[in-house]
Design a protein around this motif. Structure first.
Motif, mmCIF file in Angstrom:
data_model
loop_
_atom_site.group_PDB
_atom_site.id
_atom_site.type_symbol
_atom_site.label_atom_id
_atom_site.label_comp_id
_atom_site.label_asym_id
_atom_site.label_seq_id
_atom_site.Cartn_x
_atom_site.Cartn_y
_atom_site.Cartn_z
ATOM 1 N N TYR A 32 9.543 5.521 -57.437
ATOM 2 C CA TYR A 32 9.346 6.678 -56.571
ATOM 3 C C TYR A 32 9.502 7.993 -57.331
ATOM 4 N N ALA A 33 8.918 9.018 -56.750
ATOM 5 C CA ALA A 33 9.279 10.393 -57.061
ATOM 6 C C ALA A 33 10.243 10.862 -55.977
ATOM 7 N N VAL A 34 11.179 11.685 -56.366
ATOM 8 C CA VAL A 34 12.174 12.196 -55.425
ATOM 9 C C VAL A 34 12.148 13.717 -55.500
ATOM 10 N N ALA A 35 12.113 14.342 -54.365
ATOM 11 C CA ALA A 35 11.989 15.793 -54.332
ATOM 12 C C ALA A 35 12.949 16.396 -53.320
ATOM 13 N N TRP A 36 13.225 17.658 -53.537
ATOM 14 C CA TRP A 36 13.990 18.461 -52.579
ATOM 15 C C TRP A 36 13.053 19.510 -51.989
ATOM 16 N N PHE A 37 13.099 19.601 -50.677
ATOM 17 C CA PHE A 37 12.381 20.633 -49.934
ATOM 18 C C PHE A 37 13.410 21.450 -49.156
ATOM 19 N N ARG A 38 13.004 22.635 -48.759
ATOM 20 C CA ARG A 38 13.864 23.414 -47.881
ATOM 21 C C ARG A 38 13.037 24.027 -46.761
ATOM 22 N N HIS A 39 13.723 24.204 -45.645
ATOM 23 C CA HIS A 39 13.079 24.717 -44.440
ATOM 24 C C HIS A 39 13.949 25.824 -43.884
ATOM 25 N N GLY A 40 13.529 27.060 -44.150
ATOM 26 C CA GLY A 40 14.285 28.203 -43.666
ATOM 27 C C GLY A 40 13.763 28.703 -42.334
ATOM 28 N N PRO A 41 14.505 29.557 -41.659
ATOM 29 C CA PRO A 41 14.095 30.088 -40.351
ATOM 30 C C PRO A 41 12.767 30.821 -40.439
ATOM 31 N N GLY A 42 11.839 30.429 -39.601
ATOM 32 C CA GLY A 42 10.546 31.084 -39.574
ATOM 33 C C GLY A 42 9.651 30.773 -40.752
ATOM 34 N N LYS A 43 10.028 29.789 -41.549
ATOM 35 C CA LYS A 43 9.239 29.442 -42.735
ATOM 36 C C LYS A 43 8.782 27.995 -42.665
ATOM 37 N N GLU A 44 7.776 27.676 -43.448
ATOM 38 C CA GLU A 44 7.343 26.295 -43.549
ATOM 39 C C GLU A 44 8.240 25.549 -44.538
ATOM 40 N N ARG A 45 8.239 24.225 -44.393
ATOM 41 C CA ARG A 45 8.989 23.412 -45.339
ATOM 42 C C ARG A 45 8.370 23.581 -46.727
ATOM 43 N N ALA A 46 9.209 23.888 -47.708
ATOM 44 C CA ALA A 46 8.709 24.238 -49.037
ATOM 45 C C ALA A 46 9.362 23.398 -50.125
ATOM 46 N N PHE A 47 8.560 23.032 -51.103
ATOM 47 C CA PHE A 47 9.037 22.290 -52.269
ATOM 48 C C PHE A 47 9.986 23.158 -53.078
ATOM 49 N N VAL A 48 11.085 22.559 -53.529
ATOM 50 C CA VAL A 48 12.045 23.263 -54.370
ATOM 51 C C VAL A 48 12.068 22.657 -55.768
ATOM 52 N N ALA A 49 12.249 21.340 -55.834
ATOM 53 C CA ALA A 49 12.335 20.653 -57.120
ATOM 54 C C ALA A 49 12.056 19.178 -56.907
ATOM 55 N N GLY A 50 11.603 18.516 -57.965
ATOM 56 C CA GLY A 50 11.346 17.100 -57.861
ATOM 57 C C GLY A 50 11.401 16.436 -59.222
ATOM 58 N N LEU A 102 4.843 12.542 -57.363
ATOM 59 C CA LEU A 102 5.535 13.823 -57.385
ATOM 60 C C LEU A 102 4.546 14.902 -56.983
ATOM 61 N N ALA A 103 4.809 15.532 -55.865
ATOM 62 C CA ALA A 103 3.874 16.501 -55.310
ATOM 63 C C ALA A 103 4.649 17.608 -54.602
ATOM 64 N N THR A 104 4.004 18.746 -54.443
ATOM 65 C CA THR A 104 4.626 19.845 -53.711
ATOM 66 C C THR A 104 4.280 19.798 -52.227
ATOM 67 N N ASP A 105 3.343 18.956 -51.852
ATOM 68 C CA ASP A 105 2.941 18.802 -50.457
ATOM 69 C C ASP A 105 3.888 17.845 -49.750
ATOM 70 N N PRO A 106 4.613 18.302 -48.730
ATOM 71 C CA PRO A 106 5.556 17.406 -48.052
ATOM 72 C C PRO A 106 4.882 16.200 -47.399
ATOM 73 N N ASN A 107 3.592 16.304 -47.099
ATOM 74 C CA ASN A 107 2.889 15.186 -46.473
ATOM 75 C C ASN A 107 2.724 13.992 -47.424
ATOM 76 N N GLN A 108 2.990 14.194 -48.697
ATOM 77 C CA GLN A 108 2.877 13.099 -49.671
ATOM 78 C C GLN A 108 4.143 12.240 -49.713
ATOM 79 N N TYR A 109 5.134 12.590 -48.914
ATOM 80 C CA TYR A 109 6.411 11.878 -48.972
ATOM 81 C C TYR A 109 6.656 11.153 -47.648
ATOM 82 N N PRO A 110 6.653 9.836 -47.651
ATOM 83 C CA PRO A 110 6.879 9.093 -46.406
ATOM 84 C C PRO A 110 8.343 8.954 -46.008
ATOM 85 N N TYR A 111 9.253 9.180 -46.932
ATOM 86 C CA TYR A 111 10.670 8.951 -46.640
ATOM 87 C C TYR A 111 11.442 10.263 -46.764
ATOM 88 N N TRP A 112 12.257 10.522 -45.735
ATOM 89 C CA TRP A 112 13.002 11.774 -45.654
ATOM 90 C C TRP A 112 14.434 11.521 -45.220
#
Length: 122
Positions: A32-50, A102-112
C-alpha cells in the motif's frame, strides 16, 4: 481489508510540534501507499504527505515541505507524521488513508481512519 486508527492529535501553540500516528490492523501496510490528508473548516479534504510502504519515499504538499516528516515504523505497522513549526492554518482534522497508489486525490484511497483533531492556537 486494512483498518486504520489515528492518534496523536491535540491542542498546540503556534510554533509547536505534534506527532500523529496511523496504526494498521487486519493486515499490514505491505503493498500500500499511506497518506495523510486534512480537512479544515470550509475547505476540501487535502493531501498533506504520503509514502509508499515498500520504499518509504515521501511526498509532501508544498505547505508541509520542511516542516512535516512522514515515516514508517515497520515493527508496529505504523506510519507517523511529525509536524513541526505548526501554524494556525494547519488546524484541521487529520486523516490517515491507505490505497494501492500514492496519489494526492483522496478518491484513490479506499481505506480511511476516523480522523484526529489538530488545533493550533495563535
Amino acid at each position: 481489508q486494512v483498518r486504520l486508527v489515528e492518534s496523536g492529535g491535540g491542542l498546540v501553540q503556534a510554533g509547536g510540534s505534534l506527532r500523529l500516528s496511523c496504526a494498521a490492523s487486519g493486515r499490514t501496510f505491505s503493498g500500500y501507499a499511506v497518506a495523510w490528508f486534512r480537512h479544515g473548516p470550509g475547505k476540501e479534504r487535502a493531501f498533506v504527505a504520503g509514502t509508499r510502504w515498500s520504499s518509504g519515499n515521501p511526498s509532501y504538499t508544498d505547505s508541509a515541505k520542511g516542516r512535516f516528516t512522514i515515516s514508517r515504523e515497520r515493527a508496529k505497522n505504523t506510519v507517523h507524521l511529525q509536524m513541526n513549526s505548526l501554524k494556525p492554518e494547519d488546524a484541521a482534522v487529520y486523516f490517515c488513508a491507505a490505497g494501492p497508489t500514492l496519489a494526492t486525490d483522496p478518491n484513490q484511497y479506499p481505506y480511511w481512519g476516523q480522523g484526529t483533531q489538530v488545533t493550533v492556537s495563535s
